[in-house]
Write a protein that holds these residues in place. Structure first.
Motif, mmCIF file in Angstrom:
data_model
loop_
_atom_site.group_PDB
_atom_site.id
_atom_site.type_symbol
_atom_site.label_atom_id
_atom_site.label_comp_id
_atom_site.label_asym_id
_atom_site.label_seq_id
_atom_site.Cartn_x
_atom_site.Cartn_y
_atom_site.Cartn_z
ATOM 1 N N PHE A 55 0.867 -1.181 0.000
ATOM 2 C CA PHE A 55 0.000 0.000 0.000
ATOM 3 C C PHE A 55 0.902 1.228 0.000
ATOM 4 O O PHE A 55 1.908 1.258 0.712
ATOM 5 N N ALA A 61 0.679 5.200 0.981
ATOM 6 C CA ALA A 61 -0.108 6.317 1.531
ATOM 7 C C ALA A 61 0.679 7.599 1.277
ATOM 8 O O ALA A 61 0.891 7.973 0.125
ATOM 9 N N GLY A 62 1.180 8.267 2.323
ATOM 10 C CA GLY A 62 1.933 9.518 2.118
ATOM 11 C C GLY A 62 3.253 9.285 1.402
ATOM 12 O O GLY A 62 3.819 10.201 0.806
ATOM 13 N N GLY A 63 3.784 8.082 1.515
ATOM 14 C CA GLY A 63 5.036 7.750 0.835
ATOM 15 C C GLY A 63 6.286 8.183 1.579
ATOM 16 O O GLY A 63 7.395 7.882 1.145
ATOM 17 N N THR A 64 6.143 8.869 2.706
ATOM 18 C CA THR A 64 7.322 9.456 3.360
ATOM 19 C C THR A 64 8.267 8.408 3.923
ATOM 20 O O THR A 64 9.448 8.659 4.089
ATOM 21 N N ASN A 65 7.757 7.208 4.214
ATOM 22 C CA ASN A 65 8.652 6.144 4.650
ATOM 23 C C ASN A 65 8.888 5.160 3.506
ATOM 24 O O ASN A 65 10.021 4.786 3.218
ATOM 25 N N LEU A 66 7.816 4.787 2.824
ATOM 26 C CA LEU A 66 7.946 3.761 1.777
ATOM 27 C C LEU A 66 8.857 4.219 0.632
ATOM 28 O O LEU A 66 9.753 3.480 0.205
ATOM 29 N N ALA A 83 8.776 14.638 13.001
ATOM 30 C CA ALA A 83 9.165 15.036 11.639
ATOM 31 C C ALA A 83 9.155 16.560 11.454
ATOM 32 O O ALA A 83 9.558 17.301 12.343
ATOM 33 N N THR A 92 0.378 9.898 6.905
ATOM 34 C CA THR A 92 -0.962 9.524 7.330
ATOM 35 C C THR A 92 -0.884 8.753 8.651
ATOM 36 O O THR A 92 0.185 8.276 9.044
ATOM 37 N N ASN A 108 2.018 6.141 9.564
ATOM 38 C CA ASN A 108 2.821 6.422 10.758
ATOM 39 C C ASN A 108 2.930 5.166 11.632
ATOM 40 O O ASN A 108 4.011 4.829 12.125
ATOM 41 N N MET A 161 2.746 2.155 10.619
ATOM 42 C CA MET A 161 3.462 1.109 9.877
ATOM 43 C C MET A 161 4.911 1.480 9.567
ATOM 44 O O MET A 161 5.630 0.698 8.949
ATOM 45 N N ASP A 187 6.355 8.919 17.234
ATOM 46 C CA ASP A 187 5.872 9.703 18.378
ATOM 47 C C ASP A 187 4.374 9.488 18.550
ATOM 48 O O ASP A 187 3.891 9.247 19.657
ATOM 49 N N ILE A 225 -5.280 -0.931 7.344
ATOM 50 C CA ILE A 225 -5.782 -0.177 8.488
ATOM 51 C C ILE A 225 -6.864 0.770 7.986
ATOM 52 O O ILE A 225 -6.651 1.502 7.007
ATOM 53 N N LYS A 278 9.706 14.929 24.525
ATOM 54 C CA LYS A 278 10.568 14.234 23.567
ATOM 55 C C LYS A 278 11.997 14.742 23.736
ATOM 56 O O LYS A 278 12.246 15.930 23.621
ATOM 57 N N GLY A 337 13.717 13.514 2.154
ATOM 58 C CA GLY A 337 12.825 14.151 3.125
ATOM 59 C C GLY A 337 13.521 14.803 4.303
ATOM 60 O O GLY A 337 12.873 15.181 5.270
HETATM 61 C C1 LIG Z 1 13.247 13.069 7.604
HETATM 62 C C2 LIG Z 1 12.158 12.373 8.364
HETATM 63 C C3 LIG Z 1 11.976 12.646 9.704
HETATM 64 C C4 LIG Z 1 10.980 12.000 10.424
HETATM 65 N N1 LIG Z 1 10.836 12.267 11.757
HETATM 66 C C5 LIG Z 1 9.880 11.630 12.471
HETATM 67 C C6 LIG Z 1 9.710 11.864 13.860
HETATM 68 O O1 LIG Z 1 10.424 12.675 14.464
HETATM 69 N N2 LIG Z 1 8.740 11.189 14.521
HETATM 70 C C7 LIG Z 1 7.925 10.311 13.885
HETATM 71 O O2 LIG Z 1 7.064 9.749 14.531
HETATM 72 N N3 LIG Z 1 8.065 10.051 12.580
HETATM 73 C C8 LIG Z 1 9.017 10.699 11.865
HETATM 74 N N4 LIG Z 1 9.163 10.422 10.527
HETATM 75 C C9 LIG Z 1 8.414 9.308 9.947
HETATM 76 C C10 LIG Z 1 7.056 9.683 9.435
HETATM 77 O O3 LIG Z 1 6.208 9.958 10.519
HETATM 78 C C11 LIG Z 1 6.542 8.479 8.649
HETATM 79 O O4 LIG Z 1 7.353 8.346 7.500
HETATM 80 C C12 LIG Z 1 5.095 8.643 8.229
HETATM 81 O O5 LIG Z 1 4.269 8.726 9.349
HETATM 82 C C13 LIG Z 1 4.652 7.485 7.348
HETATM 83 O O6 LIG Z 1 3.353 7.735 6.861
HETATM 84 P P1 LIG Z 1 3.032 7.714 5.304
HETATM 85 O O7 LIG Z 1 1.574 7.951 5.148
HETATM 86 O O8 LIG Z 1 3.932 8.616 4.565
HETATM 87 O O9 LIG Z 1 3.362 6.193 5.000
HETATM 88 P P2 LIG Z 1 3.933 5.479 3.675
HETATM 89 O O10 LIG Z 1 5.350 5.814 3.510
HETATM 90 O O11 LIG Z 1 3.018 5.698 2.533
HETATM 91 O O12 LIG Z 1 3.778 3.968 4.135
HETATM 92 C C14 LIG Z 1 4.548 3.401 5.174
HETATM 93 C C15 LIG Z 1 4.148 1.936 5.310
HETATM 94 O O13 LIG Z 1 2.822 1.833 5.786
HETATM 95 C C16 LIG Z 1 2.033 1.009 4.954
HETATM 96 N N5 LIG Z 1 0.688 1.577 5.016
HETATM 97 C C17 LIG Z 1 0.344 2.870 4.789
HETATM 98 N N6 LIG Z 1 -0.971 3.055 5.017
HETATM 99 C C18 LIG Z 1 -1.462 1.851 5.404
HETATM 100 C C19 LIG Z 1 -2.768 1.394 5.795
HETATM 101 N N7 LIG Z 1 -3.826 2.225 5.824
HETATM 102 N N8 LIG Z 1 -2.905 0.087 6.141
HETATM 103 C C20 LIG Z 1 -1.840 -0.752 6.100
HETATM 104 N N9 LIG Z 1 -0.602 -0.380 5.742
HETATM 105 C C21 LIG Z 1 -0.416 0.917 5.405
HETATM 106 C C22 LIG Z 1 2.707 1.077 3.604
HETATM 107 O O14 LIG Z 1 2.456 -0.077 2.858
HETATM 108 C C23 LIG Z 1 4.175 1.183 3.994
HETATM 109 O O15 LIG Z 1 4.708 -0.088 4.207
HETATM 110 C C24 LIG Z 1 10.131 11.075 9.775
HETATM 111 C C25 LIG Z 1 10.297 10.820 8.418
HETATM 112 C C26 LIG Z 1 11.290 11.453 7.705
HETATM 113 C C27 LIG Z 1 11.453 11.159 6.243
#
Ligand SMILES: Cc1cc2nc3c(=O)[nH]c(=O)nc-3n(C[C@H](O)[C@H](O)[C@H](O)COP(=O)(O)OP(=O)(O)OC[C@H]3O[C@@H](n4cnc5c(N)ncnc54)[C@H](O)[C@@H]3O)c2cc1C
Ligand code: SF4
Ligand code: FES
Ligand code: FES
Lengths: 339, 210
Positions: free
Chosen positions: A27, A29-34, A98, A107, A111, A113, A175, A223, A241, B97
């Protein structure tokens, strides 16, 4: 980035079907981790299923509290009036994570995951049991790089002091999840076999001998939302924190506190720590101890000693054995307004 | 990080322009540090494999112009802007990022274009630094950055300005401390932070429409 295929879905059912149909499908979502992990070749997907157009972004009042859609943006949740008024701990935790830009993308489901920030995990040339599990298979993930754990005996400054195993000592970096664990959230998911609800504290897991599994979600499960029950902690909540710089850095240690107070007496407590374990570290025993206690330094010190039971350092992260109890005392002082 | 280390000492390589050389050496460095997966991909006929991935349609409004495009799934919004649309005002700093150089507005919200897959912007509106200027008239935030010397090398500046505009629009610019917190997603390696905060506070206090 390696090439992959892409599909966009508009119903949860289609999203789940697309993921179970073919291995290596994720899946998006925001892509910030994937996307970060795909760029680094930690994850080598065949296909991404864009779920951003699913109607799962609402934040609404329910009979028992609030329901937050899995696709609600971290910033939208933190800025929501209901969240700020009733669940300030969640808003504080989200805003501590972040950057403003990333919170606009991230999302709630993503977050939860997000993968660990262990630097060995992030580098496929390094040994890592989480990235390269010894037993592989359809739901275990494919090995990618050498197995082993680089962090045990290596650079482990960011790593766990609770619940680690001989296979993995990574921490869950979120967090938001610390607040959700403290506030008795429940996670609603849908999968190939239908819907179910998971208590938040059972969502993430300890590494044991399967560090490749961060959580208890089954293959293909999506989810849908997170439910938060109404509580009486709003007035005495705090998220502390501790990190290497004032903002835009992951937690070394964090503490989420929610208290119900009567004058100077703690009537009920909710406590969880971040940056210390493979999952948000809920402190139920300490919560029970605090019940009925006066809000004094002596109480907080006793609570901190109790909280540290079973903690173990791995060398570079030994400082957390001092930092964690001090952070807990500090957070309790702020939440009880006795600082 | 590894890329920087490898190319860092060799920038003076005679006979090739710095830019070409950087491109070449980054590609080499990428190969050198790429784990077995990358090599496997090459062994599997990487270019042929890549060519086999279909181009998908994307319709997105960028700086007021509707673009009808055909792109590979793996293209990020940042690469689409810079490589395919020639909008090089948006910078690539870290590509992960972590720096904010790629900050643009997506449907009015500031985001990191480097972690946004372009196809996910279908039907959206994107504003880049090029879209902030109205004809020859600079945006008040651009004026303020010039007035307050909010830059040195200027590499982080487009991202800083896009972020700063959003910061005021969101209502997160009520004090220098709040600005520092809500601008923390934009790193400036020249350390122009103090003047950046001054520029933002000036625009906020001047009450100009941003
Ligand atoms: C530079 C940087 C600093 C950061 N600092 C922090 C911080 O200080 N504290 C913190 O908490 N986080 C931090 N983050 C992490 C950030 O919070 C997560 O990357 C973000 O929450 C992931 O959400 P996303 O929607 O972008 O997920 P995505 O990258 O789209 O997905 C992440 C994973 O979740 C899965 N997924 C997504 N949605 C669903 C769903 N509905 N059901 C099942 N699986 C799903 C995807 O398949 C993937 O495997 C940081 C990230 C970066 C790049
Ligand atoms: S701590 Fe876990 S994630 Fe880090 S190297 Fe060891 S196995 Fe991998
Ligand atoms: S290039 Fe996007 S945050 Fe650095
Ligand atoms: S002005 Fe040089 S990086 Fe900010």
């Amino acid at each position: 980035m390696n090439p992959f295929r892409y599909t966009r879905v508009t119903t949860p059912k289609a999203a789940i079907a697309a993921v179970i149909q073919e291995g290596g499908t994720y899946f998006l979502a925001g892509g910030t981790n994937l996307i970060d992990l795909v760029k680094r070749e930690v994850i080598l997907p065949e296909k991404l299923v864009d779920i951003t157009k699913l109607p799962l972004a609402t934040i609404e009042k329910t009979a028992t509290g609030i329901r937050i859609g899995a696709l609600a943006k971290n910033s939208a949740v933190a800025d929501h009036a209901l969240v700020q008024k009733q669940f300030p701990l969640l808003a504080m935790a989200l805003n501590a994570g972040a950057s403003a830009q990333l919170r606009n993308m991230a999302t709630v489901g993503g977050n939860m995951m997000q993968r660990t920030r262990c630097s060995y995990f992030y580098d496929p040339s390094m040994p890592c049991n989480k990235r390269s599990p010894v037993q592989s298979g359809p739901d275990k993930g494919q090995p990618n790089g050498p197995a082993g754990c680089g962090a045990i005996g290596g650079f482990n400054r960011m790593h766990a002091i609770f619940g680690g195993s001989g296979k993995c000592i990574a921490v869950h970096p979120s967090d938001m999840c610390v607040a959700l664990a403290a506030l008795d959230a429940r996670v609603n998911v849908a999968g190939p076999k239908g819907e179910r609800t998971i208590p938040f504290t059972d969502f993430h897991r300890l590494p044991g001998d399967r560090p490749q599994n961060d959580n208890t979600l089954l293959p293909g499960e999506l989810i849908l939302s997170v439910d938060l029950p109404t509580n009486a902690f709003a007035e005495h909540s705090h998220y502390l924190k501790v990190r290497d710089r004032a903002s835009y850095a992951f937690a070394l240690v964090s503490v989420g506190v929610g208290l119900k107070m009567n004058e100077n007496t703690i009537q009920e407590a909710r406590l969880a720590m971040g940056g210390v374990a493979h999952k948000p570290w809920r402190l139920t025993e300490v919560e029970q101890f605090l019940q009925g206690q006066p809000a004094t330094e002596v109480t907080f010190r006793q609570a901190a000693t109790l909280a540290m039971k079973g903690a173990k350092g791995y060398g570079e992260n030994d400082f957390k054995l001092t930092l964690a109890p001090n952070a807990l005392i500090d957070a309790l002082k702020t939440a009880t307004k006795t600082a | 990080m590894a890329d920087e280390e490898t190319s860092g000492g060799e920038i003076e390589n005679p006979g090739s322009s710095r830019r070409t050389f950087l491109k070449q050496s980054t590609a080499l460095a990428a190969l050198a540090v790429t784990p077995p997966a990358g090599i496997t991909a090459l062994g599997n006929g990487f270019p042929e494999k890549a060519a086999a991935y279909e181009l998908l349609p994307l319709q997105v409004e960028i700086n007021g112009t509707v673009q009808k495009l055909s792109i590979e799934p793996r293209v990020t919004l940042l690469d689409l802007l810079r490589e395919q649309l020639g909008l090089t005002g948006t910078k690539k700093g870290c590509d992960h990022g972590q720096c904010g150089a790629c900050t643009v507005h997506l449907d009015g919200q500031r985001i990191n274009a480097c972690l946004t897959l372009a196809l996910t912007t279908e039907g959206s509106q994107v504003t880049t630094i090029e879209g902030l200027t109205k004809g020859d008239t600079l945006h008040p935030m651009q004026e303020a950055f010039i007035k307050h010397d909010g830059l040195q090398c200027g590499y982080c500046t487009p991202g800083q300005i896009m972020s700063a505009v959003a910061c005021i629009r969101e209502g997160h610019a009520d004090s220098p401390d709040e600005v520092r917190e809500y601008m923390s997603g934009n790193i400036c390696r020249c350390g122009a932070y103090a003047n950046i905060v001054n520029a933002i506070m000036d625009v906020k206090q001047g009450g100009a429409k941003v």
